[in-house]
Write a protein that holds these residues in place. Structure first.
Motif, PDB file in Angstrom:
ATOM      1  N   GLN A 118       0.834  -1.207   0.000  1.00  0.00           N
ATOM      2  CA  GLN A 118       0.000   0.000   0.000  1.00  0.00           C
ATOM      3  C   GLN A 118       0.867   1.255   0.000  1.00  0.00           C
ATOM      4  OE1 GLN A 118      -2.348  -0.516   3.528  1.00  0.00           O
ATOM      5  NE2 GLN A 118      -3.889  -1.791   2.500  1.00  0.00           N
ATOM      6  N   ASP A 119       1.881   1.257   0.825  1.00  0.00           N
ATOM      7  CA  ASP A 119       2.761   2.430   0.904  1.00  0.00           C
ATOM      8  C   ASP A 119       3.527   2.649  -0.401  1.00  0.00           C
ATOM      9  OD1 ASP A 119       1.931   2.943   3.476  1.00  0.00           O
ATOM     10  OD2 ASP A 119       3.709   2.084   4.434  1.00  0.00           O
ATOM     11  N   LEU A 120       3.978   1.568  -1.026  1.00  0.00           N
ATOM     12  CA  LEU A 120       4.699   1.723  -2.289  1.00  0.00           C
ATOM     13  C   LEU A 120       3.767   2.223  -3.398  1.00  0.00           C
ATOM     14  CD1 LEU A 120       7.058  -1.405  -2.293  1.00  0.00           C
ATOM     15  CD2 LEU A 120       7.660   0.981  -1.827  1.00  0.00           C
ATOM     16  N   ALA A 121       2.499   1.854  -3.324  1.00  0.00           N
ATOM     17  CA  ALA A 121       1.527   2.378  -4.295  1.00  0.00           C
ATOM     18  C   ALA A 121       1.244   3.851  -4.029  1.00  0.00           C
ATOM     19  CB  ALA A 121       0.237   1.568  -4.230  1.00  0.00           C
ATOM     20  N   THR A 122       1.229   4.218  -2.765  1.00  0.00           N
ATOM     21  CA  THR A 122       0.983   5.622  -2.400  1.00  0.00           C
ATOM     22  C   THR A 122       2.186   6.501  -2.725  1.00  0.00           C
ATOM     23  OG1 THR A 122      -0.442   4.872  -0.595  1.00  0.00           O
ATOM     24  CG2 THR A 122       0.322   7.148  -0.493  1.00  0.00           C
ATOM     25  N   TYR A 123       3.384   5.963  -2.531  1.00  0.00           N
ATOM     26  CA  TYR A 123       4.619   6.708  -2.783  1.00  0.00           C
ATOM     27  C   TYR A 123       5.463   5.962  -3.822  1.00  0.00           C
ATOM     28  CZ  TYR A 123       3.099   8.166   1.867  1.00  0.00           C
ATOM     29  OH  TYR A 123       2.348   8.576   2.928  1.00  0.00           O
ATOM     30  N   PRO A 124       5.043   5.974  -5.092  1.00  0.00           N
ATOM     31  CA  PRO A 124       5.751   5.180  -6.111  1.00  0.00           C
ATOM     32  C   PRO A 124       7.131   5.719  -6.465  1.00  0.00           C
ATOM     33  CG  PRO A 124       4.006   6.471  -7.118  1.00  0.00           C
ATOM     34  CD  PRO A 124       3.901   6.680  -5.646  1.00  0.00           C
ATOM     35  N   THR A 128      11.688  10.810   0.322  1.00  0.00           N
ATOM     36  CA  THR A 128      11.712  10.672   1.771  1.00  0.00           C
ATOM     37  C   THR A 128      10.563   9.819   2.289  1.00  0.00           C
ATOM     38  OG1 THR A 128      12.726  12.849   1.912  1.00  0.00           O
ATOM     39  CG2 THR A 128      11.795  11.965   3.934  1.00  0.00           C
ATOM     40  N   LEU A 129       9.343  10.039   1.774  1.00  0.00           N
ATOM     41  CA  LEU A 129       8.189   9.278   2.265  1.00  0.00           C
ATOM     42  C   LEU A 129       8.294   7.796   1.895  1.00  0.00           C
ATOM     43  CD1 LEU A 129       5.323  11.828   1.594  1.00  0.00           C
ATOM     44  CD2 LEU A 129       6.366  11.221   3.782  1.00  0.00           C
ATOM     45  N   ARG A 130       8.743   7.529   0.695  1.00  0.00           N
ATOM     46  CA  ARG A 130       8.914   6.130   0.283  1.00  0.00           C
ATOM     47  C   ARG A 130      10.014   5.469   1.119  1.00  0.00           C
ATOM     48  NH1 ARG A 130      11.426   3.725  -5.041  1.00  0.00           N
ATOM     49  NH2 ARG A 130      10.906   1.572  -4.696  1.00  0.00           N
ATOM     50  N   ASP A 131      11.111   6.174   1.330  1.00  0.00           N
ATOM     51  CA  ASP A 131      12.193   5.639   2.168  1.00  0.00           C
ATOM     52  C   ASP A 131      11.703   5.369   3.587  1.00  0.00           C
ATOM     53  OD1 ASP A 131      13.840   5.813  -0.008  1.00  0.00           O
ATOM     54  OD2 ASP A 131      14.903   7.613   0.672  1.00  0.00           O
ATOM     55  N   ALA A 133       8.646   4.668   4.479  1.00  0.00           N
ATOM     56  CA  ALA A 133       7.767   3.493   4.432  1.00  0.00           C
ATOM     57  C   ALA A 133       8.594   2.215   4.388  1.00  0.00           C
ATOM     58  CB  ALA A 133       6.837   3.578   3.221  1.00  0.00           C
ATOM     59  N   MET A 134       9.647   2.204   3.607  1.00  0.00           N
ATOM     60  CA  MET A 134      10.494   1.015   3.510  1.00  0.00           C
ATOM     61  C   MET A 134      11.234   0.757   4.825  1.00  0.00           C
ATOM     62  SD  MET A 134      11.725   1.458  -0.438  1.00  0.00           S
ATOM     63  CE  MET A 134      12.692  -0.003  -0.587  1.00  0.00           C
ATOM     64  N   ASN A 135      11.693   1.812   5.466  1.00  0.00           N
ATOM     65  CA  ASN A 135      12.373   1.653   6.758  1.00  0.00           C
ATOM     66  C   ASN A 135      11.404   1.157   7.829  1.00  0.00           C
ATOM     67  OD1 ASN A 135      14.852   2.450   5.749  1.00  0.00           O
ATOM     68  ND2 ASN A 135      14.558   4.594   6.294  1.00  0.00           N
ATOM     69  N   SER A 136      10.186   1.692   7.812  1.00  0.00           N
ATOM     70  CA  SER A 136       9.168   1.249   8.760  1.00  0.00           C
ATOM     71  C   SER A 136       8.867  -0.230   8.568  1.00  0.00           C
ATOM     72  CB  SER A 136       7.899   2.083   8.576  1.00  0.00           C
ATOM     73  OG  SER A 136       6.871   1.615   9.392  1.00  0.00           O
ATOM     74  N   PHE A 137       8.765  -0.640   7.309  1.00  0.00           N
ATOM     75  CA  PHE A 137       8.544  -2.056   7.002  1.00  0.00           C
ATOM     76  C   PHE A 137       9.685  -2.904   7.543  1.00  0.00           C
ATOM     77  CE2 PHE A 137       9.846  -5.461   4.126  1.00  0.00           C
ATOM     78  CZ  PHE A 137       8.786  -6.330   4.305  1.00  0.00           C
ATOM     79  N   ALA A 138      10.895  -2.480   7.295  1.00  0.00           N
ATOM     80  CA  ALA A 138      12.064  -3.258   7.727  1.00  0.00           C
ATOM     81  C   ALA A 138      12.115  -3.400   9.248  1.00  0.00           C
ATOM     82  CB  ALA A 138      13.347  -2.619   7.205  1.00  0.00           C
ATOM     83  N   LEU A 139      11.687  -2.375   9.968  1.00  0.00           N
ATOM     84  CA  LEU A 139      11.690  -2.433  11.428  1.00  0.00           C
ATOM     85  C   LEU A 139      10.713  -3.477  11.963  1.00  0.00           C
ATOM     86  CD1 LEU A 139      11.933   1.341  12.362  1.00  0.00           C
ATOM     87  CD2 LEU A 139      13.662  -0.427  12.749  1.00  0.00           C
ATOM     88  N   VAL A 140       9.654  -3.751  11.216  1.00  0.00           N
ATOM     89  CA  VAL A 140       8.675  -4.758  11.636  1.00  0.00           C
ATOM     90  C   VAL A 140       9.035  -6.135  11.087  1.00  0.00           C
ATOM     91  CG1 VAL A 140       6.249  -5.461  11.430  1.00  0.00           C
ATOM     92  CG2 VAL A 140       6.827  -3.053  11.844  1.00  0.00           C
ATOM     93  N   PHE A 141       9.326  -6.190   9.802  1.00  0.00           N
ATOM     94  CA  PHE A 141       9.501  -7.461   9.101  1.00  0.00           C
ATOM     95  C   PHE A 141      10.802  -8.172   9.479  1.00  0.00           C
ATOM     96  CE2 PHE A 141      10.598 -10.082   5.406  1.00  0.00           C
ATOM     97  CZ  PHE A 141       9.401 -10.741   5.164  1.00  0.00           C
ATOM     98  N   SER A 142      11.889  -7.451   9.506  1.00  0.00           N
ATOM     99  CA  SER A 142      13.202  -8.073   9.728  1.00  0.00           C
ATOM    100  C   SER A 142      13.312  -8.811  11.053  1.00  0.00           C
ATOM    101  CB  SER A 142      14.311  -7.037   9.588  1.00  0.00           C
ATOM    102  OG  SER A 142      14.350  -6.557   8.271  1.00  0.00           O
TER     103      SER A 142
END
Length: 173
Positions: A118-124, A128-131, A133-142
């Protein structure tokens, strides 16, 4: 009197032979079970590695190509879901309850991926916003990924150690 001693000795040898046969059967069954436990844990470790690679690939793809990558990610989750369900089904009682949280971690990982999509679709576009979102994902997923890989590595190593211990004990038969 000699006849009685011979019969008693033969009976004792027969009982010992039966006991050794039962112990050998038990050892073979245990070794098969432990070997399958180790192999199943290794299959889950490999499936987690494949899922991680698929997720990373999806994150790095251009927006137009993410659909196929998202399907590969979903296929990875489906495979892991099947592997975890098989793992829980192999045992009953408290052992099944101990293994069940794997499914919860997998669901949280899948939720994190859905949020990332969803975030990648919102910030294609890169920014900064896409980065963020990716960092937030990594903090949960990793951490979830690492926890599951470590858990399965521990299970594999425990099964292999138990198999070695069983083999060492069975040599005396």
């Amino acid at each position: 009197n000699l006849r009685f001693r011979l019969m008693a000795g033969a009976g004792t040898l027969g009982v010992l032979a039966l006991l050794a046969a039962f112990l050998a059967i038990y050892g073979v069954r245990q070794s098969l079970w432990l070997g399958e436990e180790a192999a199943a844990a290794q299959r889950r470790i490999e499936a987690y590695a494949e899922l991680s690679a698929s997720v990373t690939g999806m994150m790095l793809m251009p927006p137009a190509e993410r659909g196929a990558a998202a399907e590969r990610v979903q296929a990875g989750f489906d495979r892991l879901d099947d592997l975890v369900a098989e793992d829980v089904a192999r045992v009953q009682g408290a052992a099944a309850l101990n293994r069940a949280p794997q499914g919860q971690a997998l669901a949280r990982m899948q939720g994190a991926v859905l949020r990332l999509v969803q975030d990648l679709a919102t910030y294609p576009e890169a920014g900064t916003l896409r980065d963020a979102a990716m960092n937030s994902f990594a903090l949960v997923f990793s951490p979830l990924m690492r926890e599951q890989v470590d858990y399965n590595r521990m299970r594999r190593n425990d099964a292999l150690a138990s198999l070695d211990s069983l083999r060492a004990r069975m040599i005396w038969l």
